[in-house]
Design a protein around this motif. Structure first.
Motif, PDB file in Angstrom:
ATOM      1  N   ALA A  73       0.862  -1.181   0.000  1.00 12.40           N
ATOM      2  CA  ALA A  73       0.000   0.000   0.000  1.00 12.40           C
ATOM      3  C   ALA A  73       0.899   1.232   0.000  1.00 12.40           C
ATOM      4  O   ALA A  73       1.734   1.395   0.898  1.00 12.40           O
ATOM      5  N   LEU A  74       0.764   2.065  -1.043  1.00 16.89           N
ATOM      6  CA  LEU A  74       1.564   3.285  -1.173  1.00 16.89           C
ATOM      7  C   LEU A  74       0.722   4.500  -0.832  1.00 16.89           C
ATOM      8  O   LEU A  74      -0.428   4.609  -1.250  1.00 16.89           O
ATOM      9  N   GLU A  75       1.332   5.422  -0.098  1.00 17.58           N
ATOM     10  CA  GLU A  75       0.708   6.728   0.136  1.00 17.58           C
ATOM     11  C   GLU A  75       1.590   7.775  -0.520  1.00 17.58           C
ATOM     12  O   GLU A  75       2.816   7.724  -0.408  1.00 17.58           O
ATOM     13  N   ILE A  76       0.955   8.720  -1.205  1.00 19.40           N
ATOM     14  CA  ILE A  76       1.713   9.785  -1.856  1.00 19.40           C
ATOM     15  C   ILE A  76       1.484  11.103  -1.129  1.00 19.40           C
ATOM     16  O   ILE A  76       0.512  11.265  -0.391  1.00 19.40           O
ATOM     17  N   GLU A  77       2.423  12.037  -1.336  1.00 20.01           N
ATOM     18  CA  GLU A  77       2.349  13.356  -0.689  1.00 20.01           C
ATOM     19  C   GLU A  77       1.282  14.237  -1.333  1.00 20.01           C
ATOM     20  O   GLU A  77       0.443  14.800  -0.660  1.00 20.01           O
ATOM     21  N   ARG A  78       1.385  14.360  -2.666  1.00 14.60           N
ATOM     22  CA  ARG A  78       0.505  15.279  -3.395  1.00 14.60           C
ATOM     23  C   ARG A  78      -0.129  14.558  -4.578  1.00 14.60           C
ATOM     24  O   ARG A  78       0.505  13.737  -5.226  1.00 14.60           O
ATOM     25  N   GLU A  79      -1.358  14.917  -4.875  1.00 14.22           N
ATOM     26  CA  GLU A  79      -2.114  14.292  -5.970  1.00 14.22           C
ATOM     27  C   GLU A  79      -1.993  15.094  -7.265  1.00 14.22           C
ATOM     28  O   GLU A  79      -2.858  14.998  -8.127  1.00 14.22           O
ATOM     29  N   ARG A  80      -0.938  15.867  -7.407  1.00 13.35           N
ATOM     30  CA  ARG A  80      -0.775  16.652  -8.625  1.00 13.35           C
ATOM     31  C   ARG A  80      -0.655  15.713  -9.814  1.00 13.35           C
ATOM     32  O   ARG A  80       0.102  14.737  -9.778  1.00 13.35           O
ATOM     33  N   PRO A  81      -1.407  15.981 -10.892  1.00 14.35           N
ATOM     34  CA  PRO A  81      -1.465  15.062 -12.032  1.00 14.35           C
ATOM     35  C   PRO A  81      -0.101  14.680 -12.608  1.00 14.35           C
ATOM     36  O   PRO A  81       0.127  13.520 -12.926  1.00 14.35           O
ATOM     37  N   GLU A  82       0.813  15.636 -12.720  1.00 14.58           N
ATOM     38  CA  GLU A  82       2.116  15.312 -13.307  1.00 14.58           C
ATOM     39  C   GLU A  82       2.935  14.395 -12.387  1.00 14.58           C
ATOM     40  O   GLU A  82       3.669  13.516 -12.858  1.00 14.58           O
ATOM     41  N   LEU A  83       2.792  14.549 -11.078  1.00 22.04           N
ATOM     42  CA  LEU A  83       3.509  13.686 -10.135  1.00 22.04           C
ATOM     43  C   LEU A  83       2.917  12.280 -10.125  1.00 22.04           C
ATOM     44  O   LEU A  83       3.645  11.289 -10.082  1.00 22.04           O
ATOM     45  N   VAL A  84       1.601  12.200 -10.164  1.00 23.78           N
ATOM     46  CA  VAL A  84       0.931  10.889 -10.208  1.00 23.78           C
ATOM     47  C   VAL A  84       1.269  10.180 -11.522  1.00 23.78           C
ATOM     48  O   VAL A  84       1.554   8.982 -11.532  1.00 23.78           O
ATOM     49  N   ALA A  85       1.280  10.928 -12.627  1.00 29.76           N
ATOM     50  CA  ALA A  85       1.605  10.338 -13.931  1.00 29.76           C
ATOM     51  C   ALA A  85       3.039   9.802 -13.940  1.00 29.76           C
ATOM     52  O   ALA A  85       3.296   8.709 -14.466  1.00 29.76           O
ATOM     53  N   ARG A  86       3.960  10.533 -13.354  1.00 32.48           N
ATOM     54  CA  ARG A  86       5.353  10.077 -13.305  1.00 32.48           C
ATOM     55  C   ARG A  86       5.478   8.802 -12.465  1.00 32.48           C
ATOM     56  O   ARG A  86       6.170   7.855 -12.846  1.00 32.48           O
ATOM     57  N   LEU A  87       4.786   8.744 -11.338  1.00 36.31           N
ATOM     58  CA  LEU A  87       4.804   7.548 -10.499  1.00 36.31           C
ATOM     59  C   LEU A  87       4.182   6.362 -11.238  1.00 36.31           C
ATOM     60  O   LEU A  87       4.740   5.264 -11.239  1.00 36.31           O
ATOM     61  N   ARG A  88       3.053   6.582 -11.878  1.00 35.25           N
ATOM     62  CA  ARG A  88       2.410   5.493 -12.642  1.00 35.25           C
ATOM     63  C   ARG A  88       3.339   4.948 -13.713  1.00 35.25           C
ATOM     64  O   ARG A  88       3.419   3.735 -13.921  1.00 35.25           O
ATOM     65  N   LYS A  89       4.041   5.826 -14.403  1.00 30.04           N
ATOM     66  CA  LYS A  89       4.984   5.392 -15.440  1.00 30.04           C
ATOM     67  C   LYS A  89       6.090   4.554 -14.817  1.00 30.04           C
ATOM     68  O   LYS A  89       6.442   3.490 -15.340  1.00 30.04           O
ATOM     69  N   TRP A  90       6.644   4.998 -13.706  1.00 29.31           N
ATOM     70  CA  TRP A  90       7.711   4.261 -13.029  1.00 29.31           C
ATOM     71  C   TRP A  90       7.214   2.877 -12.623  1.00 29.31           C
ATOM     72  O   TRP A  90       7.889   1.868 -12.854  1.00 29.31           O
ATOM     73  N   LEU A  91       6.041   2.817 -12.028  1.00 32.86           N
ATOM     74  CA  LEU A  91       5.474   1.541 -11.589  1.00 32.86           C
ATOM     75  C   LEU A  91       5.234   0.608 -12.779  1.00 32.86           C
ATOM     76  O   LEU A  91       5.518  -0.595 -12.705  1.00 32.86           O
TER      77      LEU A  91
END
Length: 160
Positions: A73-91
């Motif tokens: 289970a991952l928790e992120i700091e901010r839900e900013r679209p560009e940050l979420v998109a970068r994390l999704r790509k990495w995953l």
């Protein structure tokens, strides 16, 4: 993405090929009541429309070294679209991460991870934290056993 228009033959085919994608068009046709050529046309259309996204082999983990499964289970700091998109790509690019779910609740993502051992898992999660500073924290459950492992999608008979 719009829902695909599926008739009863499509639904039967989808159910069958999810259990055994190696069946011949002739065998599929016998099971659903169509000719082999009609089956091939339907399967080609279902692939083109993105209903069938892949035909894969399901590998028995015990036969290839019995990797350990982890539910993270991952928790992120901010839900900013560009940050979420970068994390999704990495995953998505990490082979050990088999499934990624963006979820509601206390976690933001649930991951299904496979690794040869705890050390390899720890190395992956260390890279995750270094490469993705937007990840606040993660919690991990180690799977002690597997009662069911599937990606089967039940196909309603009536289209609902």
């Amino acid at each position: 993405m719009p829902k695909a228009a599926l008739d009863s033959f499509d639904r039967k085919l989808l159910t069958i090929v999810q259990h055994d994608a190696d069946l011949t068009a002739e065998a599929l046709g016998e099971r659903v009541g169509l000719s082999a050529s009609a089956v091939l046309r339907r399967l080609k259309r279902l692939r083109a429309e993105g209903v069938i996204v892949a035909s894969i082999a399901l590998v028995d983990p015990a036969r290839v070294g019995k990797p350990t499964s982890f539910i993270v289970a991952l928790e992120i700091e901010r839900e900013r679209p560009e940050l979420v998109a970068r994390l999704r790509k990495w995953l998505a690019e990490e082979a050990q991460i088999q499934q990624v779910y963006y979820v509601t609740g206390s976690a933001d993502f649930i991951l299904i991870v496979t690794a040869p051992d705890v050390e390899a898992f720890d190395a992956l999660m260390s890279r995750l934290m270094v490469d993705n500073p937007n990840v606040r924290r993660f919690t991990t459950n180690v799977a002690l056993g597997v009662g069911k492992r599937s990606l089967f999608v039940p196909i309603p008979r009536d289209g609902t």
